[in-house]
Design a protein around this motif. Structure first.
Motif, short mmCIF file in Angstrom:
data_model
loop_
_atom_site.label_atom_id
_atom_site.label_comp_id
_atom_site.label_asym_id
_atom_site.label_seq_id
_atom_site.Cartn_x
_atom_site.Cartn_y
_atom_site.Cartn_z
N SER A 246 6.77 19.96 -19.12
CA SER A 246 5.41 19.78 -19.64
C SER A 246 4.75 18.68 -18.82
CB SER A 246 5.46 19.39 -21.11
OG SER A 246 4.18 19.04 -21.58
N ILE A 247 3.62 18.98 -18.19
CA ILE A 247 2.97 18.06 -17.26
C ILE A 247 1.59 17.67 -17.77
CG2 ILE A 247 2.12 17.75 -14.90
CD1 ILE A 247 4.20 19.86 -14.04
N THR A 248 1.32 16.38 -17.76
CA THR A 248 -0.01 15.86 -18.12
C THR A 248 -0.57 15.11 -16.93
OG1 THR A 248 0.61 15.62 -20.45
CG2 THR A 248 -1.32 14.39 -19.70
N LEU A 249 -1.81 15.43 -16.57
CA LEU A 249 -2.52 14.74 -15.50
C LEU A 249 -3.61 13.88 -16.12
CD1 LEU A 249 -3.14 17.81 -13.13
CD2 LEU A 249 -1.06 16.42 -13.34
N VAL A 250 -3.63 12.61 -15.79
CA VAL A 250 -4.69 11.70 -16.24
C VAL A 250 -5.47 11.24 -15.02
CG1 VAL A 250 -5.26 9.54 -17.38
CG2 VAL A 250 -3.39 10.96 -18.27
N VAL A 251 -6.76 11.50 -15.01
CA VAL A 251 -7.65 11.10 -13.92
C VAL A 251 -8.57 10.02 -14.47
CG1 VAL A 251 -9.36 11.85 -12.25
CG2 VAL A 251 -7.50 13.39 -12.91
N VAL A 252 -8.54 8.85 -13.86
CA VAL A 252 -9.20 7.67 -14.41
C VAL A 252 -10.71 7.72 -14.27
CG1 VAL A 252 -9.45 5.16 -14.16
CG2 VAL A 252 -7.16 6.21 -14.17
N THR A 253 -11.22 8.00 -13.07
CA THR A 253 -12.67 7.95 -12.85
C THR A 253 -13.25 9.34 -12.70
OG1 THR A 253 -12.78 7.92 -10.41
CG2 THR A 253 -12.24 5.84 -11.52
N ASP A 254 -14.59 9.40 -12.72
CA ASP A 254 -15.27 10.69 -12.60
C ASP A 254 -15.43 11.16 -11.16
OD1 ASP A 254 -17.27 8.99 -11.63
OD2 ASP A 254 -18.61 9.27 -13.34
N GLY A 255 -15.07 10.31 -10.18
CA GLY A 255 -15.16 10.70 -8.78
C GLY A 255 -16.56 10.88 -8.26
N ALA A 256 -17.55 10.30 -8.94
CA ALA A 256 -18.95 10.55 -8.61
C ALA A 256 -19.36 9.97 -7.26
CB ALA A 256 -19.86 10.01 -9.71
N LEU A 257 -18.67 8.96 -6.78
CA LEU A 257 -19.02 8.43 -5.46
C LEU A 257 -18.64 9.39 -4.35
CD1 LEU A 257 -18.08 4.63 -5.75
CD2 LEU A 257 -20.34 5.69 -5.93
N GLY A 258 -17.75 10.33 -4.65
CA GLY A 258 -17.32 11.31 -3.66
C GLY A 258 -17.94 12.67 -3.84
N GLY A 259 -18.86 12.80 -4.79
CA GLY A 259 -19.49 14.10 -5.02
C GLY A 259 -19.97 14.21 -6.45
N ASP A 260 -20.45 15.39 -6.82
CA ASP A 260 -20.96 15.63 -8.16
C ASP A 260 -19.81 15.57 -9.17
OD1 ASP A 260 -21.53 17.79 -10.44
OD2 ASP A 260 -23.45 16.99 -9.74
N ALA A 261 -19.97 14.75 -10.21
CA ALA A 261 -18.89 14.54 -11.16
C ALA A 261 -18.53 15.83 -11.92
CB ALA A 261 -19.27 13.44 -12.15
N ALA B 222 -0.77 22.55 -16.22
CA ALA B 222 -0.75 21.19 -16.76
C ALA B 222 -1.94 20.93 -17.68
CB ALA B 222 -0.76 20.18 -15.62
N LYS B 223 -1.77 19.98 -18.55
CA LYS B 223 -2.87 19.44 -19.35
C LYS B 223 -3.58 18.38 -18.53
CE LYS B 223 -3.74 16.48 -23.38
NZ LYS B 223 -3.09 15.72 -24.49
N THR B 224 -4.91 18.36 -18.57
CA THR B 224 -5.66 17.34 -17.85
C THR B 224 -6.45 16.48 -18.82
OG1 THR B 224 -5.94 18.81 -15.95
CG2 THR B 224 -7.37 16.89 -16.05
N VAL B 225 -6.39 15.17 -18.62
CA VAL B 225 -7.19 14.21 -19.36
C VAL B 225 -8.09 13.49 -18.36
CG1 VAL B 225 -7.19 12.17 -20.83
CG2 VAL B 225 -5.39 13.90 -21.09
N MET B 226 -9.40 13.67 -18.51
CA MET B 226 -10.37 12.98 -17.65
C MET B 226 -10.92 11.79 -18.43
SD MET B 226 -10.42 14.96 -14.91
CE MET B 226 -11.92 14.50 -14.03
N LEU B 227 -10.54 10.58 -18.03
CA LEU B 227 -11.06 9.40 -18.71
C LEU B 227 -12.53 9.18 -18.43
CD1 LEU B 227 -8.10 6.87 -18.32
CD2 LEU B 227 -8.56 8.48 -20.19
N GLY B 228 -13.03 9.65 -17.28
CA GLY B 228 -14.45 9.62 -16.99
C GLY B 228 -15.05 8.26 -16.74
N LEU B 229 -14.24 7.30 -16.33
CA LEU B 229 -14.78 5.97 -16.03
C LEU B 229 -15.55 6.01 -14.71
CD1 LEU B 229 -11.69 3.81 -17.03
CD2 LEU B 229 -13.72 4.34 -18.40
N PRO B 230 -16.49 5.09 -14.50
CA PRO B 230 -17.31 5.13 -13.30
C PRO B 230 -16.48 4.96 -12.02
CG PRO B 230 -18.31 3.70 -14.95
CD PRO B 230 -16.92 4.02 -15.43
N ASP B 231 -16.69 5.84 -11.07
CA ASP B 231 -16.03 5.76 -9.77
C ASP B 231 -16.41 4.45 -9.10
OD1 ASP B 231 -14.71 6.33 -7.45
OD2 ASP B 231 -15.86 8.14 -6.97
N GLY B 232 -15.42 3.69 -8.65
CA GLY B 232 -15.67 2.40 -8.02
C GLY B 232 -15.76 1.24 -8.99
N ARG B 233 -15.88 1.56 -10.29
CA ARG B 233 -15.99 0.51 -11.31
C ARG B 233 -15.23 0.95 -12.57
NH1 ARG B 233 -20.66 0.66 -13.27
NH2 ARG B 233 -21.50 2.44 -12.13
#
Length: 207
Positions: A32-47, A63-74
């Motif tokens: 069972s795999i969970t992916l957590v992505v911290v930022t929205d990646g908006a500095l590299g493209g459309d979030a 896998a399950k994905t959890v997008m924390l959606g924090l600001p890219d770069g901050r």
């Protein structure tokens, strides 16, 4: 065999680049795999686009994905990020965690590493992966990914918005990096990891 695996990356595509092949191996063994992505990646493209690309990669992995959606770069204060990641560690109860190297020169990657180091302090196995902004590992734990190298390039291809101007994500570059590690380790294609903690054998996948 690992039953529960958690991978934490700062941006969409970080996980697939650093440990995509190994996660494919885990998936093939029924983990069972969970992916957590911290930022929205908006500095590299459309979030929104980047979130959709991440979802497609997770679908390939099952896998399950959890997008924390924090600001890219901050990504915010360390304490707050630790709290968010502790919640995901508690929820997924991983036996093994993957995240960024502490020597990574991207500030979001370094902050993510610090937060995971604290949030996963009770997890017995933590491995750290490469990124294009980190040192190329010459020692550590190598995992053979020759059987899934084309699937790994497929994972990265789902992040189509990032392929323009980023040669490190192309299939050719991904294969070349894996071949470099695999040739040095004597197992064809491989991914390399630096262990923060590692207590259990990885004989099923290691070079």
């Amino acid at each position: 065999m690992w039953k529960r695996v958690l991978a934490v990356g700062a941006h969409p595509d970080d996980i697939e680049f650093g440990c995509g092949g190994t996660l494919l191996r885990h998936a093939g063994q029924g983990a069972s795999i969970t992916l957590v992505v911290v930022t929205d990646g908006a500095l590299g493209g459309d979030a929104v686009v980047r979130a959709a690309e991440q979802a497609r990669a997770a679908e390939i992995l099952g896998a399950k994905t959890v997008m924390l959606g924090l600001p890219d770069g901050r990504p915010g204060p360390l304490h707050d990020l630790v709290g968010l990641l502790e919640a995901e560690v508690d929820s997924s109860a991983p036996e093994l965690v993957y995240t960024h190297l502490p020597q990574d020169t991207h500030q979001d990657h370094a902050q993510t590493h610090r937060a995971v180091q604290i949030a996963a302090r009770y997890v017995p196995n933590v491995l750290m992966f490469e990124s294009p902004r980190s040192p190329l590992l010459s020692v550590g734990i190598g995992v053979a990914i020759g059987s899934v190298i084309e699937q790994k390039t497929g994972l990265l291809a789902t992040h189509a918005s990032q392929l323009r101007g980023r040669t490190e994500l192309t299939a050719e570059s991904v294969r070349a990096r894996a071949l470099l590690h695999g040739t040095r380790l004597g197992c064809g294609h491989a991914e390399m990891f630096s262990p923060l903690r590692f207590r259990l054998p990885f004989a099923a996948a290691a070079c």
